[in-house]
Design an enzyme around this catalytic site. Sequence first.
Site, PDB file in Angstrom:
ATOM      1  CB  SER A 148      -0.891   0.003   1.250  1.00 55.72           C
ATOM      2  OG  SER A 148      -1.448   1.287   1.478  1.00 55.72           O
ATOM      3  CE1 TYR A 161      -4.167  -2.258   5.025  1.00 55.17           C
ATOM      4  CE2 TYR A 161      -3.263  -0.101   4.443  1.00 55.17           C
ATOM      5  CZ  TYR A 161      -3.853  -1.294   4.069  1.00 55.17           C
ATOM      6  OH  TYR A 161      -4.124  -1.541   2.746  1.00 55.17           O
TER       7      TYR A 161
END
Length: 256
Positions: A148, A161
């Site tokens: 990401s 995350y």
Amino acid sequence: MTSTLQKFDLTGHVSVVTGGNRGIGLGIAVGLARAGARISVWGRDEENNRAAEEVLRAEGVDAIAVECDVSDHEQVDRATRVTVERFGGVDSCFAVAGVNSQTPFVDTTLEEFRRVVGVNLEGTFLTFQAVARHMVDRGSGSLVAVSSISAHSGQPRSVHYAASKAGIGALAKSLAVELARYGVRANTVVPGWIETDMIAPFLADEKFVDRVIRRIPQRRWGRPEDLAGLAVFLAGPASGYVTGAEFVVDGGYTLF
């Protein structure tokens, strides 16, 4: 000599896609299927698994959906065994399965941190380890980790995350170096803002939408199918000399 177009033909190829029953994972799986690959989707939700299996088979390829929590090594080993028994081998593996939550850093519990890291980072480790053992024995294979842009820019209220996604990139680079002698490649795909269930809560915030869209030169959200072409490239022989690389797919967001 194999022609350029033939290098993108995945007929006879077998791909594993974790988290392939929806979102980015399903977009990748469909792209691989349309190139001719047989697909093994690993996912936790039985209903989504069945739906994904139907979508993939409608593309005219053999596909199975295996119930699997990638943070559980026994389930990962079982899913690998089921896939190999069904298709005879695994040629490429896309580690897409991931979770997130929105919690201020000072309020994030160790339990929640470990839950996110357990699926995102440990799940990728377990998946790649199980599949790589098979690939090393065969002398070829492609491992693709889905990270990401938060791995590079950070993500407030989601430190677990961002940390897990940064770890995924380092894991893939390490595998690229270690496994090259066995004919196994490892690369990382770094998506930007892709329109999936995970970002749905953000899309309900008009101010957020306006702020982000203005920063994307292409002026639109990414779609799961935007990852498909790159997946086909990384899965097969067209990327035979590509390993340890990161591919950002964000419409120019991180440049602007």
